[in-house]
Design a protein around this motif. Structure first.
Motif, PDB file in Angstrom:
ATOM      1  N   ALA A 143       0.837  -1.215   0.000  1.00 58.53           N
ATOM      2  CA  ALA A 143       0.000   0.000   0.000  1.00 58.53           C
ATOM      3  C   ALA A 143       0.868   1.261   0.000  1.00 58.53           C
ATOM      4  O   ALA A 143       0.577   2.218  -0.727  1.00 58.53           O
ATOM      5  CB  ALA A 143      -0.940  -0.006   1.207  1.00 58.53           C
ATOM      6  N   ILE A 144       1.948   1.259   0.793  1.00 59.74           N
ATOM      7  CA  ILE A 144       2.836   2.444   0.800  1.00 59.74           C
ATOM      8  C   ILE A 144       3.410   2.652  -0.603  1.00 59.74           C
ATOM      9  O   ILE A 144       3.460   3.766  -1.122  1.00 59.74           O
ATOM     10  CB  ILE A 144       3.964   2.284   1.852  1.00 59.74           C
ATOM     11  N   VAL A 145       3.820   1.547  -1.232  1.00 61.24           N
ATOM     12  CA  VAL A 145       4.413   1.648  -2.571  1.00 61.24           C
ATOM     13  C   VAL A 145       3.415   2.247  -3.572  1.00 61.24           C
ATOM     14  O   VAL A 145       3.792   3.004  -4.467  1.00 61.24           O
ATOM     15  CB  VAL A 145       4.912   0.250  -3.026  1.00 61.24           C
ATOM     16  N   LEU A 146       2.118   1.960  -3.379  1.00 59.18           N
ATOM     17  CA  LEU A 146       1.116   2.455  -4.329  1.00 59.18           C
ATOM     18  C   LEU A 146       0.560   3.839  -3.961  1.00 59.18           C
ATOM     19  O   LEU A 146      -0.205   4.413  -4.721  1.00 59.18           O
ATOM     20  CB  LEU A 146      -0.053   1.462  -4.404  1.00 59.18           C
ATOM     21  N   THR A 147       0.910   4.355  -2.784  1.00 57.82           N
ATOM     22  CA  THR A 147       0.350   5.645  -2.355  1.00 57.82           C
ATOM     23  C   THR A 147       1.140   6.800  -2.970  1.00 57.82           C
ATOM     24  O   THR A 147       2.372   6.830  -2.872  1.00 57.82           O
ATOM     25  CB  THR A 147       0.402   5.764  -0.809  1.00 57.82           C
ATOM     26  N   PRO A 148       0.438   7.748  -3.600  1.00 59.51           N
ATOM     27  CA  PRO A 148       1.148   8.898  -4.157  1.00 59.51           C
ATOM     28  C   PRO A 148       1.910   9.650  -3.069  1.00 59.51           C
ATOM     29  O   PRO A 148       1.433   9.757  -1.928  1.00 59.51           O
ATOM     30  CB  PRO A 148       0.012   9.779  -4.719  1.00 59.51           C
ATOM     31  N   ASP A 149       3.071  10.160  -3.409  1.00 63.07           N
ATOM     32  CA  ASP A 149       3.905  10.954  -2.482  1.00 63.07           C
ATOM     33  C   ASP A 149       4.341  10.186  -1.247  1.00 63.07           C
ATOM     34  O   ASP A 149       4.558  10.778  -0.187  1.00 63.07           O
ATOM     35  CB  ASP A 149       3.180  12.238  -2.046  1.00 63.07           C
TER      36      ASP A 149
ATOM     37  N   ASN B  39     -33.155   6.554  -0.335  1.00 60.32           N
ATOM     38  CA  ASN B  39     -33.191   5.132  -0.683  1.00 60.32           C
ATOM     39  C   ASN B  39     -32.109   4.905  -1.722  1.00 60.32           C
ATOM     40  O   ASN B  39     -32.201   5.443  -2.819  1.00 60.32           O
ATOM     41  CB  ASN B  39     -34.556   4.757  -1.268  1.00 60.32           C
ATOM     42  N   LYS B  40     -31.085   4.169  -1.349  1.00 57.88           N
ATOM     43  CA  LYS B  40     -30.062   3.928  -2.372  1.00 57.88           C
ATOM     44  C   LYS B  40     -29.253   2.673  -2.068  1.00 57.88           C
ATOM     45  O   LYS B  40     -29.210   2.212  -0.921  1.00 57.88           O
ATOM     46  CB  LYS B  40     -29.159   5.141  -2.564  1.00 57.88           C
ATOM     47  N   THR B  41     -28.660   2.170  -3.137  1.00 55.10           N
ATOM     48  CA  THR B  41     -27.753   1.036  -2.983  1.00 55.10           C
ATOM     49  C   THR B  41     -26.476   1.365  -3.756  1.00 55.10           C
ATOM     50  O   THR B  41     -26.501   2.159  -4.701  1.00 55.10           O
ATOM     51  CB  THR B  41     -28.340  -0.268  -3.570  1.00 55.10           C
ATOM     52  N   GLU B  42     -25.387   0.790  -3.318  1.00 52.41           N
ATOM     53  CA  GLU B  42     -24.128   0.952  -4.061  1.00 52.41           C
ATOM     54  C   GLU B  42     -23.255  -0.264  -3.774  1.00 52.41           C
ATOM     55  O   GLU B  42     -23.298  -0.805  -2.656  1.00 52.41           O
ATOM     56  CB  GLU B  42     -23.416   2.240  -3.612  1.00 52.41           C
ATOM     57  N   ALA B  43     -22.489  -0.680  -4.761  1.00 55.14           N
ATOM     58  CA  ALA B  43     -21.605  -1.843  -4.565  1.00 55.14           C
ATOM     59  C   ALA B  43     -20.173  -1.441  -4.883  1.00 55.14           C
ATOM     60  O   ALA B  43     -19.938  -0.529  -5.678  1.00 55.14           O
ATOM     61  CB  ALA B  43     -22.032  -2.980  -5.481  1.00 55.14           C
ATOM     62  N   TRP B  44     -19.224  -2.123  -4.240  1.00 52.26           N
ATOM     63  CA  TRP B  44     -17.811  -1.830  -4.481  1.00 52.26           C
ATOM     64  C   TRP B  44     -17.120  -3.075  -5.001  1.00 52.26           C
ATOM     65  O   TRP B  44     -17.284  -4.171  -4.439  1.00 52.26           O
ATOM     66  CB  TRP B  44     -17.130  -1.365  -3.184  1.00 52.26           C
ATOM     67  N   GLU B  45     -16.352  -2.887  -6.050  1.00 56.10           N
ATOM     68  CA  GLU B  45     -15.553  -4.003  -6.560  1.00 56.10           C
ATOM     69  C   GLU B  45     -14.455  -4.313  -5.567  1.00 56.10           C
ATOM     70  O   GLU B  45     -13.910  -3.403  -4.938  1.00 56.10           O
ATOM     71  CB  GLU B  45     -14.912  -3.600  -7.889  1.00 56.10           C
ATOM     72  N   TYR B  46     -14.124  -5.583  -5.447  1.00 57.13           N
ATOM     73  CA  TYR B  46     -13.088  -5.998  -4.492  1.00 57.13           C
ATOM     74  C   TYR B  46     -11.776  -5.268  -4.783  1.00 57.13           C
ATOM     75  O   TYR B  46     -11.274  -5.294  -5.903  1.00 57.13           O
ATOM     76  CB  TYR B  46     -12.880  -7.517  -4.624  1.00 57.13           C
ATOM     77  N   ASN B  47     -11.254  -4.581  -3.785  1.00 53.37           N
ATOM     78  CA  ASN B  47      -9.960  -3.906  -3.928  1.00 53.37           C
ATOM     79  C   ASN B  47      -9.188  -4.120  -2.632  1.00 53.37           C
ATOM     80  O   ASN B  47      -9.531  -3.576  -1.585  1.00 53.37           O
ATOM     81  CB  ASN B  47     -10.163  -2.408  -4.193  1.00 53.37           C
ATOM     82  N   TYR B  48      -8.168  -4.935  -2.705  1.00 51.69           N
ATOM     83  CA  TYR B  48      -7.451  -5.396  -1.507  1.00 51.69           C
ATOM     84  C   TYR B  48      -6.817  -4.258  -0.713  1.00 51.69           C
ATOM     85  O   TYR B  48      -6.789  -4.277   0.514  1.00 51.69           O
ATOM     86  CB  TYR B  48      -6.372  -6.395  -1.948  1.00 51.69           C
ATOM     87  N   LEU B  49      -6.296  -3.262  -1.418  1.00 48.60           N
ATOM     88  CA  LEU B  49      -5.467  -2.266  -0.719  1.00 48.60           C
ATOM     89  C   LEU B  49      -6.092  -0.875  -0.599  1.00 48.60           C
ATOM     90  O   LEU B  49      -5.509   0.010   0.039  1.00 48.60           O
ATOM     91  CB  LEU B  49      -4.109  -2.148  -1.427  1.00 48.60           C
ATOM     92  N   ALA B  50      -7.257  -0.659  -1.202  1.00 56.30           N
ATOM     93  CA  ALA B  50      -7.797   0.716  -1.292  1.00 56.30           C
ATOM     94  C   ALA B  50      -7.965   1.378   0.068  1.00 56.30           C
ATOM     95  O   ALA B  50      -7.628   2.561   0.235  1.00 56.30           O
ATOM     96  CB  ALA B  50      -9.135   0.704  -2.031  1.00 56.30           C
ATOM     97  N   ASN B  51      -8.474   0.649   1.067  1.00 59.70           N
ATOM     98  CA  ASN B  51      -8.677   1.272   2.387  1.00 59.70           C
ATOM     99  C   ASN B  51      -7.345   1.672   3.011  1.00 59.70           C
ATOM    100  O   ASN B  51      -7.232   2.709   3.660  1.00 59.70           O
ATOM    101  CB  ASN B  51      -9.430   0.322   3.331  1.00 59.70           C
ATOM    102  N   PHE B  52      -6.320   0.844   2.800  1.00 53.48           N
ATOM    103  CA  PHE B  52      -5.000   1.147   3.373  1.00 53.48           C
ATOM    104  C   PHE B  52      -4.347   2.335   2.658  1.00 53.48           C
ATOM    105  O   PHE B  52      -3.706   3.177   3.295  1.00 53.48           O
ATOM    106  CB  PHE B  52      -4.087  -0.085   3.298  1.00 53.48           C
ATOM    107  N   ILE B  53      -4.511   2.389   1.351  1.00 55.82           N
ATOM    108  CA  ILE B  53      -3.923   3.513   0.595  1.00 55.82           C
ATOM    109  C   ILE B  53      -4.569   4.825   1.062  1.00 55.82           C
ATOM    110  O   ILE B  53      -3.878   5.829   1.290  1.00 55.82           O
ATOM    111  CB  ILE B  53      -4.086   3.292  -0.928  1.00 55.82           C
ATOM    112  N   ASP B  54      -5.882   4.818   1.245  1.00 56.70           N
ATOM    113  CA  ASP B  54      -6.558   6.041   1.719  1.00 56.70           C
ATOM    114  C   ASP B  54      -6.127   6.394   3.142  1.00 56.70           C
ATOM    115  O   ASP B  54      -6.007   7.575   3.487  1.00 56.70           O
ATOM    116  CB  ASP B  54      -8.080   5.867   1.658  1.00 56.70           C
ATOM    117  N   GLU B  55      -5.890   5.362   3.953  1.00 55.94           N
ATOM    118  CA  GLU B  55      -5.441   5.602   5.344  1.00 55.94           C
ATOM    119  C   GLU B  55      -4.056   6.266   5.339  1.00 55.94           C
ATOM    120  O   GLU B  55      -3.819   7.238   6.073  1.00 55.94           O
ATOM    121  CB  GLU B  55      -5.380   4.247   6.042  1.00 55.94           C
TER     122      GLU B  55
END
Ligand code: NAP
Length: 346
Positions: free
Chosen positions: A21-27, A282-298
């Motif tokens: 995740a660090i490797v993929l995080t900008p800056d 009233n709404k629904t939304e789905a997310w495609e599986y992304n292993y690292l996205a939460n860590f990159i945002d963190e």
């Protein structure tokens, strides 16, 4: 300018998630890694393109290319690693559970404050977009008066692959002292406690827990179910277990005017879907599986906190409050009584 990172710990979590995740995080730039063994440190550094492997903490902390450390050592070691890093002027993003005692968590907050460095916590569930929708619905009163939250996180049993030689490197997960007196409470429950606080923007005042552990015969639990009372009286019901490979891992907020459900959103990877049913939304939304996205945002959020001189999304105080909940839950499981939480000043 890029933020220079070091990871303190070269175990499974850094190998599979934090370093990639660090490797993929900008800056962000991965500078160093710490292992007790120089060979393992070097192998980790080579595998992830880090500049240096270290087996000496002081040498790592003396590396001027390192601005921030991600503390991902065994639970009981977080406090020592954080205190040393803060003293060396490095910002600290600590893995959960922050510490194995409330006193240690408070010392971590104090050390980072007095050395003028940021302290953040690795609560990646805060970065799943579904949970941010839940927090906004609650703060905008879109669900009416919230009455009940339910969350659960289960997983299959943690086993070392049988075809590989035994290393013993993960034995600490079975050591009550290294773990802090809880197994799934420290591994999984802590994330859901924090999610409840994040969504409700309130503190937990009382807990009641039932587990299959916290006894002399079985000090560490495999399954735990917990009731949490919030400041305004709202109740949260949380279950977690490590012999539950097929759990739903849902998170639900029930209000008088509607309901939010995250289906399978309570997981490290970003995945699952959300359903909001209310008088006004009233709404629904789905997310495609992304292993690292939460860590990159963190990691991105933590870097922005350094650059903007603000608190990270999950701060040291959030870590301290979650540690107070962990301790109360473990005490409740041991005594069979509900436990009120006195919040430590910080
Ligand atoms: N946020 C999340 O979702 C998440 C997910 C998983 C884990 N975590 C947290 O991340 C941290 C690390 O977890 P992990 O899965 O990477 O652990 P792990 O794979 O068991 O690795 C920990 C490393 O610590 C070292 N170690 C082992 N026993 C030790 C001992 N008794 N004293 C000092 N060092 C010891 C070993 O490395 P060396 O011998 O090479 O030093 C080992 O590889 C934990 O606090 C865990 O709770 C968070």
């Amino acid at each position: 300018m890029a933020v220079g990172w070091a990871i303190i710990g070269a175990g499974m979590h850094p190998q599979q998630k934090l370093a990639p995740a660090i490797v993929l995080t900008p800056d962000a730039e991965l500078i160093g890694v710490l292992s007790r063994d120089q060979g393992r440190a070097d192998a980790f550094a080579e595998a992830h393109g880090a500049k240096a492997g270290y087996s000496d903490l002081d040498a790592l902390l003396a590396d001027s290319r390192i601005d921030a450390v991600f503390v991902s050592s065994p639970n009981a070691a977080h406090v020592g690693h954080t205190l040393a890093a803060a003293k060396a002027g490095k910002h600290v993003l600590s893995e959960k559970p922050m510490a194995t005692s409330v006193e240690d968590a408070a010392a971590m907050v104090e050390a980072c404050k007095s050395n003028g460095v940021k302290l953040g916590l690795g609560f990646e569930l805060r970065f799943h977009p579904a949970h941010r929708v839940a927090r906004d619905l609650v703060s905008q009163d879109k669900l009416g008066r919230v009455r009940l939250l339910q969350g659960h996180w289960g997983r299959g049993e943690r086993k070392e692959p049988e075809h590989l030689p035994r290393t013993g490197l993960r034995d600490w997960w079975e050591d009550p002292e290294q773990m802090g007196g809880g197994s799934v409470i420290m591994g999984l429950g802590v994330h859901v406690f924090d999610l409840v606080r994040f969504v409700m923007q309130q503190e937990v005042t009382e807990v009641s827990a039932m587990t299959d552990g916290q006894t002399d015969a079985q000090p560490l639990e495999h399954i735990a179910t917990m009731g949490l009372r919030l400041e305004d009286g709202t109740i949260a019901n949380i279950s977690c277990g490590r012999m539950l490979p097929d759990t739903l891992n849902d998170f639900t907020v029930y209000g008088t005017d509607g309901r939010f459900t995250g289906h399978a959103t309570v997981w490290e990877a970003r995945m699952g879907d959300m359903e909001v049913v209310s008088e006004t939304v009233n709404k629904t939304e789905a997310w495609e599986y992304n292993y690292l996205a939460n860590f990159i945002d963190e990691i991105t959020d933590f870097q922005d906190a350094i650059k903007g001189d603000r608190e990270p999304a999950a701060s040291g105080i959030d870590g301290l409050r979650s540690t107070e909940i962990n301790s109360a839950v473990i005490e409740s499981a041991k005594t069979g009584r509900s436990v009120k939480i006195e919040h430590k000043k910080a």
